[in-house]
Design a protein around this motif. Structure first.
Motif, short mmCIF file in Angstrom:
data_model
loop_
_atom_site.label_atom_id
_atom_site.label_comp_id
_atom_site.label_asym_id
_atom_site.label_seq_id
_atom_site.Cartn_x
_atom_site.Cartn_y
_atom_site.Cartn_z
N GLY A 1 -104.77 127.74 -67.74
CA GLY A 1 -105.35 127.43 -66.43
C GLY A 1 -106.71 128.03 -66.18
N LYS A 2 -107.45 128.31 -67.26
CA LYS A 2 -108.76 128.93 -67.09
C LYS A 2 -109.69 128.47 -68.21
CE LYS A 2 -107.17 133.09 -69.52
NZ LYS A 2 -106.95 134.56 -69.44
N GLY A 3 -110.88 129.05 -68.24
CA GLY A 3 -111.81 128.79 -69.33
C GLY A 3 -112.83 127.70 -69.02
N PRO A 4 -113.77 127.47 -69.92
CA PRO A 4 -114.88 126.53 -69.70
C PRO A 4 -114.46 125.08 -69.49
CG PRO A 4 -115.40 128.04 -71.49
CD PRO A 4 -113.97 128.25 -71.16
N LEU A 5 -113.28 124.67 -69.99
CA LEU A 5 -112.87 123.28 -69.83
C LEU A 5 -112.24 123.01 -68.47
CD1 LEU A 5 -111.28 122.29 -73.27
CD2 LEU A 5 -113.60 121.89 -72.43
N LYS A 6 -111.87 124.05 -67.76
CA LYS A 6 -111.23 123.86 -66.46
C LYS A 6 -112.21 123.15 -65.52
CE LYS A 6 -108.70 126.18 -62.75
NZ LYS A 6 -108.21 127.48 -62.23
N GLY A 7 -111.79 122.03 -64.99
CA GLY A 7 -112.62 121.26 -64.08
C GLY A 7 -113.68 120.41 -64.75
N LYS A 8 -113.71 120.41 -66.08
CA LYS A 8 -114.74 119.67 -66.81
C LYS A 8 -114.23 118.38 -67.46
CE LYS A 8 -118.02 122.70 -66.13
NZ LYS A 8 -119.22 122.37 -65.32
N LEU A 9 -112.94 118.11 -67.34
CA LEU A 9 -112.40 116.89 -67.93
C LEU A 9 -112.74 115.70 -67.05
CD1 LEU A 9 -108.84 118.13 -68.99
CD2 LEU A 9 -110.96 118.14 -70.31
N LYS A 10 -113.16 114.61 -67.69
CA LYS A 10 -113.56 113.41 -66.96
C LYS A 10 -112.71 112.22 -67.40
CE LYS A 10 -118.38 114.75 -66.16
NZ LYS A 10 -119.80 114.33 -66.31
N ASP A 11 -112.41 111.36 -66.43
CA ASP A 11 -111.71 110.13 -66.75
C ASP A 11 -112.61 109.27 -67.64
OD1 ASP A 11 -111.15 107.09 -66.09
OD2 ASP A 11 -109.31 108.18 -65.63
N ALA A 12 -112.08 108.82 -68.78
CA ALA A 12 -112.91 108.11 -69.74
C ALA A 12 -113.38 106.77 -69.22
CB ALA A 12 -112.13 107.92 -71.04
N LYS A 13 -112.65 106.16 -68.29
CA LYS A 13 -113.04 104.85 -67.77
C LYS A 13 -114.08 104.96 -66.66
CE LYS A 13 -108.74 102.36 -68.79
NZ LYS A 13 -107.60 101.58 -68.22
N THR A 14 -113.88 105.91 -65.75
CA THR A 14 -114.74 105.98 -64.58
C THR A 14 -115.86 107.01 -64.70
OG1 THR A 14 -113.37 107.64 -63.46
CG2 THR A 14 -112.75 105.33 -63.16
N GLY A 15 -115.67 107.99 -65.58
CA GLY A 15 -116.64 109.07 -65.69
C GLY A 15 -116.50 110.11 -64.59
N ARG A 16 -115.53 109.93 -63.72
CA ARG A 16 -115.30 110.88 -62.63
C ARG A 16 -114.37 112.01 -63.09
NH1 ARG A 16 -113.93 106.32 -57.99
NH2 ARG A 16 -116.03 105.35 -57.94
N ALA A 17 -114.36 113.08 -62.34
CA ALA A 17 -113.49 114.21 -62.68
C ALA A 17 -112.04 113.76 -62.74
CB ALA A 17 -113.66 115.31 -61.64
N SER A 18 -111.34 114.22 -63.76
CA SER A 18 -109.94 113.86 -63.94
C SER A 18 -109.04 114.84 -63.21
CB SER A 18 -109.59 113.84 -65.43
OG SER A 18 -108.19 113.67 -65.61
N ALA A 19 -107.98 114.30 -62.62
CA ALA A 19 -107.01 115.15 -61.93
C ALA A 19 -105.92 115.65 -62.87
CB ALA A 19 -106.38 114.38 -60.77
N ALA A 20 -105.94 115.19 -64.12
CA ALA A 20 -104.91 115.60 -65.06
C ALA A 20 -105.01 117.10 -65.35
CB ALA A 20 -105.04 114.81 -66.36
N SER A 21 -103.90 117.79 -65.22
CA SER A 21 -103.87 119.23 -65.51
C SER A 21 -103.04 119.48 -66.77
CB SER A 21 -103.25 119.99 -64.33
OG SER A 21 -103.06 121.35 -64.68
N PHE A 22 -103.62 120.23 -67.70
CA PHE A 22 -102.92 120.55 -68.94
C PHE A 22 -102.32 121.95 -68.91
CE2 PHE A 22 -105.67 117.06 -70.04
CZ PHE A 22 -104.96 116.33 -70.97
N THR A 23 -102.40 122.63 -67.79
CA THR A 23 -101.88 123.99 -67.70
C THR A 23 -100.40 124.04 -68.05
OG1 THR A 23 -103.47 124.48 -65.95
CG2 THR A 23 -101.61 125.99 -66.19
N GLU A 24 -100.08 124.85 -69.05
CA GLU A 24 -98.71 125.03 -69.54
C GLU A 24 -98.10 123.73 -70.08
OE1 GLU A 24 -97.36 127.92 -69.96
OE2 GLU A 24 -99.05 128.94 -69.02
N HIS A 25 -98.95 122.79 -70.46
CA HIS A 25 -98.45 121.54 -71.05
C HIS A 25 -98.76 121.42 -72.54
CE1 HIS A 25 -96.76 119.74 -67.54
NE2 HIS A 25 -97.91 119.62 -66.89
N VAL A 26 -99.41 122.42 -73.11
CA VAL A 26 -99.78 122.37 -74.52
C VAL A 26 -99.09 123.51 -75.26
CG1 VAL A 26 -101.69 122.43 -76.17
CG2 VAL A 26 -102.02 121.35 -73.92
N ASP A 27 -98.49 123.18 -76.39
CA ASP A 27 -97.79 124.17 -77.20
C ASP A 27 -98.71 124.61 -78.33
OD1 ASP A 27 -96.12 125.72 -78.73
OD2 ASP A 27 -94.44 124.31 -78.70
N LEU A 28 -99.36 125.76 -78.18
CA LEU A 28 -100.29 126.26 -79.20
C LEU A 28 -99.56 126.80 -80.43
CD1 LEU A 28 -103.30 125.96 -78.62
CD2 LEU A 28 -102.03 126.25 -76.49
#
Length: 412
Positions: A199-226
């Motif tokens: 839930g932190k770091g340089p990518l937070k808030g920097k993801l954009k919807d590939a179709k619209t170019g607008r900020a994406s609301a998708a949150s990956f916090t605790e959704h990725v298994d490193l």
């Protein structure tokens, strides 16, 4: 469901992850990020600057909103060496100069030949510039594996395909350190995702919807298994993946990251040729591939502590693994790079036999690549043992020609 069925119907997936809404295949989201085109500087002795940019595919959650519940294995991809700028005018001028050069050489006109060579050099610089000239779009090699990424995301993986145009533009003459730079770029993206998952770091808030170019609301916090990470690279990107997965480089991985599988699509040979014996590895390559790779299994067999899989595509070439490098895309520089055979539809094998093989078309080569890539990552990141039969050659991929040879090397 078995992996053979998964290749066709894309059922869901990872333990603890929802397939998304409905009873069919989960829907797939696509976002991008771009932190700058010269922000990553590999460690010396490499000299150059690279972008931190990627296209991301992920399984959507119920109602096709956000990321599907649960923790998903992460796959990071890296493309190889190709043009960096989609400069169509430069490409056309390059082609014209090549024809003029051939004519000058045939006529014995050395002065004209030298002039055309200089033009070709200038056009080559434009096609391989970084950043690209104003008004010229970067060539999106990282999007050339969208067909793979979509398939994997439908099955529950989060898939990140990174850009490596900056490294491509500066790699000439740096063979002794370019694969270290490529491995470092993989680690940089993995670290960014480690932070984003928290839930932190340089990518937070920097993801954009590939179709619209607008900020994406998708949150990956605790959704990725490193702890379940796979790496995939094509061409020199495959060499970067093998350098990254080599036994002596594990200490460079970001804290908490565990690479459980490494796959190379026609990977080039690294400078050091460091052993890859502790991470399950697969190599897919085609017999008509002029880069003539596929040697990693042979180099590491006999000392491997993890399984090795060699998948050879009879009639496969180098470029068709990436849609942006292939002629059907219409992209600048796209081409069938196989040596033409004596008859239409044939190509000359580069495996030492010089046989005339029936060339695979773009769709078929990608269907094969998708099937075996899916099986490989399902086996080692999702523990889907039904995939083993395909990866050992006991079963064949349905709905494709009988053009695949599988070599399986058990752990020692």
């Amino acid at each position: 469901m078995t992996v053979l069925g998964a290749v066709i119907s894309h059922p869901a997936t990872a333990s603890g992850a929802s397939p998304g809404a409905g009873s069919g295949s989960p829907s797939v989201g696509r976002v991008t990020y771009d932190l700058g085109n010269q922000v990553f500087v590999p460690a010396p002795p490499y000299r150059g600057k690279n972008e931190i940019a990627a296209v991301v595919h992920y399984p959507k959650g119920p109602g096709a909103k956000g990321v599907a519940p649960g923790r998903h294995p992460l796959i990071v991809m890296q493309h190889g060496l190709w043009n960096t700028c989609a400069d169509r005018a430069a490409q056309q001028r390059m082609m014209k100069a090549r024809k003029a050069l051939a004519a000058a050489e045939k006529a014995g006109d050395k002065a004209e030949a030298d002039r055309q060579l200089k033009i070709m050099g200038k056009m080559g610089d434009r096609l391989s510039a970084w950043p690209c000239r104003p008004g010229i779009a970067p060539l999106p090699s990282s999007s050339g594996y969208d067909y793979l990424a979509k398939d994997l995301a439908r099955q529950g993986f989060v898939v990140v395909s990174m850009g490596a145009n900056g490294i491509n533009a500066t790699s000439s003459g740096q063979a002794d350190s370019v694969y270290q730079a490529r491995a470092a770029l993989i680690n940089k993206h993995l670290d960014l995702w480690r932070q984003l998952n928290a839930g932190k770091g340089p990518l937070k808030g920097k993801l954009k919807d590939a179709k619209t170019g607008r900020a994406s609301a998708a949150s990956f916090t605790e959704h990725v298994d490193l702890g379940r990470v796979g790496t995939l690279g094509h061409s020199m990107g495959g060499g970067g993946v093998m350098q990254h997965a080599s036994d002596k480089r594990h200490g460079d991985w970001p804290a908490g990251v565990k690479v459980k599988a490494a796959l190379g699509l026609a990977p080039t040979a690294t400078w050091e040729n460091e052993p890859v014996t502790k991470v399950p590895m697969a190599v897919l390559w085609g017999t008509c591939d002029q880069v003539n790779t596929g040697e990693y299994v042979k180099w590491n067999k006999g000392r491997n502590k993890a399984p090795l899989h060699g998948i050879t595509l009879t009639g496969g070439n180098h470029n068709y693994f990436n849609t942006q490098w292939s002629p059907r895309s219409g992209q600048v520089g796209g081409e069938n790079d196989a040596v033409p055979g004596k008859r239409p539809g044939r190509c000359v094998a580069q495996d030492g036999t010089s046989q005339q093989h029936k060339g695979l078309d773009e769709t078929t080569q990608r269907r094969i690549a998708t099937g075996y890539t899916s099986a490989f990552f399902r086996r080692y990141l999702m523990n889907d043992t039904s995939a083993q039969a395909l990866l050992t050659g006991r079963k064949k991929l349905p709905q494709v020609p009988n053009a695949v040879k599988v070599e399986y090397v058990k752990p020692h």
